[in-house]
Design a protein around this motif. Structure first.
Motif, PDB file in Angstrom:
ATOM      1  N   VAL A  75       0.864  -1.178   0.000  1.00  0.00           N
ATOM      2  CA  VAL A  75       0.000   0.000   0.000  1.00  0.00           C
ATOM      3  C   VAL A  75       0.897   1.224   0.000  1.00  0.00           C
ATOM      4  CG1 VAL A  75      -1.631   1.366   1.371  1.00  0.00           C
ATOM      5  CG2 VAL A  75      -1.928  -1.107   1.178  1.00  0.00           C
ATOM      6  N   GLY A  76       0.582   2.162  -0.846  1.00  0.00           N
ATOM      7  CA  GLY A  76       1.248   3.457  -0.852  1.00  0.00           C
ATOM      8  C   GLY A  76       0.206   4.516  -0.544  1.00  0.00           C
ATOM      9  N   ASN A  77       0.124   4.926   0.726  1.00  0.00           N
ATOM     10  CA  ASN A  77      -0.805   5.991   1.095  1.00  0.00           C
ATOM     11  C   ASN A  77      -0.131   7.333   0.902  1.00  0.00           C
ATOM     12  OD1 ASN A  77      -3.272   4.776   1.816  1.00  0.00           O
ATOM     13  ND2 ASN A  77      -2.439   4.111   3.777  1.00  0.00           N
ATOM     14  N   ASP A  78      -0.904   8.316   0.472  1.00  0.00           N
ATOM     15  CA  ASP A  78      -0.405   9.678   0.277  1.00  0.00           C
ATOM     16  C   ASP A  78       0.784   9.749  -0.690  1.00  0.00           C
ATOM     17  OD1 ASP A  78      -2.300  10.786   2.048  1.00  0.00           O
ATOM     18  OD2 ASP A  78      -1.041  10.257   3.766  1.00  0.00           O
ATOM     19  N   ILE A  79       0.690   9.043  -1.803  1.00  0.00           N
ATOM     20  CA  ILE A  79       1.726   9.138  -2.834  1.00  0.00           C
ATOM     21  C   ILE A  79       1.808  10.592  -3.285  1.00  0.00           C
ATOM     22  CG2 ILE A  79       2.379   8.450  -5.176  1.00  0.00           C
ATOM     23  CD1 ILE A  79       2.734   6.197  -3.089  1.00  0.00           C
ATOM     24  N   GLN A  80       0.670  11.202  -3.396  1.00  0.00           N
ATOM     25  CA  GLN A  80       0.545  12.645  -3.576  1.00  0.00           C
ATOM     26  C   GLN A  80      -0.855  13.007  -3.092  1.00  0.00           C
ATOM     27  OE1 GLN A  80       1.136  13.606  -7.728  1.00  0.00           O
ATOM     28  NE2 GLN A  80      -1.040  13.632  -8.096  1.00  0.00           N
ATOM     29  N   LYS A  81      -1.181  14.277  -3.078  1.00  0.00           N
ATOM     30  CA  LYS A  81      -2.496  14.689  -2.572  1.00  0.00           C
ATOM     31  C   LYS A  81      -3.606  13.935  -3.303  1.00  0.00           C
ATOM     32  CE  LYS A  81      -5.242  18.929  -1.922  1.00  0.00           C
ATOM     33  NZ  LYS A  81      -6.335  18.295  -1.370  1.00  0.00           N
ATOM     34  N   ASP A  82      -4.491  13.333  -2.535  1.00  0.00           N
ATOM     35  CA  ASP A  82      -5.631  12.593  -3.075  1.00  0.00           C
ATOM     36  C   ASP A  82      -5.231  11.430  -3.977  1.00  0.00           C
ATOM     37  OD1 ASP A  82      -7.426  14.297  -1.758  1.00  0.00           O
ATOM     38  OD2 ASP A  82      -7.415  15.708  -3.425  1.00  0.00           O
ATOM     39  N   PHE A  83      -4.155  10.737  -3.630  1.00  0.00           N
ATOM     40  CA  PHE A  83      -3.751   9.574  -4.426  1.00  0.00           C
ATOM     41  C   PHE A  83      -3.062   8.556  -3.526  1.00  0.00           C
ATOM     42  CE2 PHE A  83      -1.118   6.907  -7.029  1.00  0.00           C
ATOM     43  CZ  PHE A  83      -1.857   6.712  -8.180  1.00  0.00           C
ATOM     44  N   ALA A  94      -4.797 -17.633  -8.342  1.00  0.00           N
ATOM     45  CA  ALA A  94      -5.701 -16.529  -7.984  1.00  0.00           C
ATOM     46  C   ALA A  94      -6.354 -15.981  -9.253  1.00  0.00           C
ATOM     47  CB  ALA A  94      -4.927 -15.428  -7.275  1.00  0.00           C
ATOM     48  N   LYS A  95      -7.657 -16.131  -9.356  1.00  0.00           N
ATOM     49  CA  LYS A  95      -8.367 -15.637 -10.542  1.00  0.00           C
ATOM     50  C   LYS A  95      -9.206 -14.397 -10.250  1.00  0.00           C
ATOM     51  CE  LYS A  95      -6.635 -18.858 -13.004  1.00  0.00           C
ATOM     52  NZ  LYS A  95      -5.402 -18.570 -13.679  1.00  0.00           N
ATOM     53  N   THR A  96      -9.702 -14.273  -9.018  1.00  0.00           N
ATOM     54  CA  THR A  96     -10.487 -13.105  -8.624  1.00  0.00           C
ATOM     55  C   THR A  96     -10.014 -12.654  -7.251  1.00  0.00           C
ATOM     56  OG1 THR A  96     -12.420 -13.902  -9.839  1.00  0.00           O
ATOM     57  CG2 THR A  96     -12.818 -12.228  -8.154  1.00  0.00           C
ATOM     58  N   ILE A  97      -9.835 -11.353  -7.094  1.00  0.00           N
ATOM     59  CA  ILE A  97      -9.410 -10.769  -5.828  1.00  0.00           C
ATOM     60  C   ILE A  97     -10.453  -9.729  -5.430  1.00  0.00           C
ATOM     61  CG2 ILE A  97      -7.615  -9.427  -4.649  1.00  0.00           C
ATOM     62  CD1 ILE A  97      -5.730 -10.417  -6.996  1.00  0.00           C
ATOM     63  N   ILE A  98     -10.891  -9.801  -4.194  1.00  0.00           N
ATOM     64  CA  ILE A  98     -11.820  -8.812  -3.647  1.00  0.00           C
ATOM     65  C   ILE A  98     -11.143  -8.171  -2.442  1.00  0.00           C
ATOM     66  CG2 ILE A  98     -14.083  -8.405  -2.578  1.00  0.00           C
ATOM     67  CD1 ILE A  98     -14.291  -9.321  -5.501  1.00  0.00           C
ATOM     68  N   VAL A 143      -5.026  -4.333   5.121  1.00  0.00           N
ATOM     69  CA  VAL A 143      -5.833  -4.679   3.958  1.00  0.00           C
ATOM     70  C   VAL A 143      -6.336  -6.112   4.153  1.00  0.00           C
ATOM     71  CG1 VAL A 143      -5.820  -5.093   1.477  1.00  0.00           C
ATOM     72  CG2 VAL A 143      -4.574  -3.147   2.430  1.00  0.00           C
ATOM     73  N   LYS A 144      -7.641  -6.281   4.025  1.00  0.00           N
ATOM     74  CA  LYS A 144      -8.235  -7.611   4.122  1.00  0.00           C
ATOM     75  C   LYS A 144      -8.796  -7.953   2.761  1.00  0.00           C
ATOM     76  CE  LYS A 144      -9.146  -7.316   8.964  1.00  0.00           C
ATOM     77  NZ  LYS A 144      -9.979  -7.695  10.057  1.00  0.00           N
ATOM     78  N   SER A 145      -8.480  -9.146   2.299  1.00  0.00           N
ATOM     79  CA  SER A 145      -8.916  -9.535   0.964  1.00  0.00           C
ATOM     80  C   SER A 145      -9.350 -10.988   0.941  1.00  0.00           C
ATOM     81  CB  SER A 145      -7.800  -9.294  -0.048  1.00  0.00           C
ATOM     82  OG  SER A 145      -6.654 -10.021   0.315  1.00  0.00           O
ATOM     83  N   ILE A 154     -12.912 -20.061  -2.403  1.00  0.00           N
ATOM     84  CA  ILE A 154     -11.988 -19.192  -1.673  1.00  0.00           C
ATOM     85  C   ILE A 154     -10.695 -19.967  -1.409  1.00  0.00           C
ATOM     86  CG2 ILE A 154     -11.570 -18.004   0.514  1.00  0.00           C
ATOM     87  CD1 ILE A 154     -14.586 -17.445   0.660  1.00  0.00           C
ATOM     88  N   ILE A 155      -9.585 -19.380  -1.832  1.00  0.00           N
ATOM     89  CA  ILE A 155      -8.287 -19.997  -1.577  1.00  0.00           C
ATOM     90  C   ILE A 155      -7.449 -19.185  -0.597  1.00  0.00           C
ATOM     91  CG2 ILE A 155      -8.197 -21.306  -3.734  1.00  0.00           C
ATOM     92  CD1 ILE A 155      -6.350 -19.104  -4.855  1.00  0.00           C
ATOM     93  N   TYR A 156      -7.952 -18.010  -0.233  1.00  0.00           N
ATOM     94  CA  TYR A 156      -7.231 -17.178   0.710  1.00  0.00           C
ATOM     95  C   TYR A 156      -8.177 -16.146   1.319  1.00  0.00           C
ATOM     96  CZ  TYR A 156      -3.870 -13.789   2.565  1.00  0.00           C
ATOM     97  OH  TYR A 156      -3.175 -12.940   3.382  1.00  0.00           O
ATOM     98  N   GLY A 157      -8.044 -15.919   2.622  1.00  0.00           N
ATOM     99  CA  GLY A 157      -8.792 -14.847   3.273  1.00  0.00           C
ATOM    100  C   GLY A 157     -10.245 -15.182   3.450  1.00  0.00           C
ATOM    101  N   GLY A 158     -11.041 -14.178   3.324  1.00  0.00           N
ATOM    102  CA  GLY A 158     -12.478 -14.300   3.526  1.00  0.00           C
ATOM    103  C   GLY A 158     -12.958 -13.018   4.180  1.00  0.00           C
ATOM    104  N   ASN A 159     -14.210 -12.801   4.130  1.00  0.00           N
ATOM    105  CA  ASN A 159     -14.791 -11.586   4.694  1.00  0.00           C
ATOM    106  C   ASN A 159     -15.238 -11.860   6.128  1.00  0.00           C
ATOM    107  OD1 ASN A 159     -15.615  -8.974   4.869  1.00  0.00           O
ATOM    108  ND2 ASN A 159     -17.265  -9.159   3.381  1.00  0.00           N
ATOM    109  N   GLU A 160     -14.241 -12.074   7.022  1.00  0.00           N
ATOM    110  CA  GLU A 160     -14.565 -12.385   8.403  1.00  0.00           C
ATOM    111  C   GLU A 160     -15.079 -11.165   9.120  1.00  0.00           C
ATOM    112  OE1 GLU A 160     -10.964 -12.520   7.753  1.00  0.00           O
ATOM    113  OE2 GLU A 160     -10.999 -14.508   6.899  1.00  0.00           O
ATOM    114  N   GLU A 161     -15.908 -11.405  10.129  1.00  0.00           N
ATOM    115  CA  GLU A 161     -16.379 -10.315  10.983  1.00  0.00           C
ATOM    116  C   GLU A 161     -15.273  -9.950  11.942  1.00  0.00           C
ATOM    117  OE1 GLU A 161     -19.417  -8.736  10.904  1.00  0.00           O
ATOM    118  OE2 GLU A 161     -19.765  -9.877   9.072  1.00  0.00           O
TER     119      GLU A 161
END
Length: 162
Positions: A75-83, A94-98, A143-145, A154-161
């Motif tokens: 993750v690159g936060n604040d690469i520049q203003k609003d980016f 991995a075919k789909t990433i959420i 980041v959760k994915s 699902i081969i990785y992660g999940g939308n855990e509570e």
């Protein structure tokens, strides 16, 4: 544009192999170097390079297989203003990433190439590069994915509570 970007990348002691893709909507170019993929921020009029974003290394990706599973990202936060940007490699399963921590966004992606498996005699590696850019706020950490295979399992992660 490719000549401008490649000359600046080469000045940083990295061989610029080619521009893999230019995302005009996000003002990004993705440069393949001898080491990996380097995201480059370009001007809104697409005429000059603004900033190189730290890239991801093919070798690191191969070495981090066990600890990171089917994707490796930064993750690159604040690469520049609003980016801010999330970017990375996805292994061939991995075919789909959420991205669950960003309101279940599916990032953009493109095929890198299928010969990474033969590089340096290493095992099969990443056929996909993915990225997500936000101009509204920072990317929420951690980041959760969730990653799905070609059969939708699902081969990785999940939308855990939480």
């Amino acid at each position: 544009m490719e000549d401008i970007i490649c000359s600046k990348v080469s000045a940083k002691h990295m061989e610029c192999k080619q521009i893999r893709l230019i995302d005009m909507n996000s003002n990004l170019a993705f440069v393949e170097t001898e080491f990996g993929i380097l995201p480059v921020l370009i001007s809104k009029d697409h005429t000059e390079m603004v900033k190189m974003i730290p890239g991801l290394d093919f070798q690191e990706f191969r070495e981090e297989k066990e600890e990171n599973g089917p994707i490796t990202s930064r993750v690159g936060n604040d690469i520049q203003k609003d980016f801010s940007i999330l970017y990375g490699f996805a292994r061939d399963k991995a075919k789909t990433i959420i991205i669950n921590s960003q309101d279940n966004i599916q990032p953009n992606k493109f095929f890198i190439r299928d010969d990474l498996a033969g590089m340096n005699g290493g095992p099969g590696t990443a056929p996909l590069w993915f990225w997500y850019v936000t101009s509204k706020d920072k990317i929420k950490l951690p980041v959760k994915s969730t990653v799905y295979d070609s059969n939708g399992h699902i081969i990785y992660g999940g939308n855990e509570e939480e």
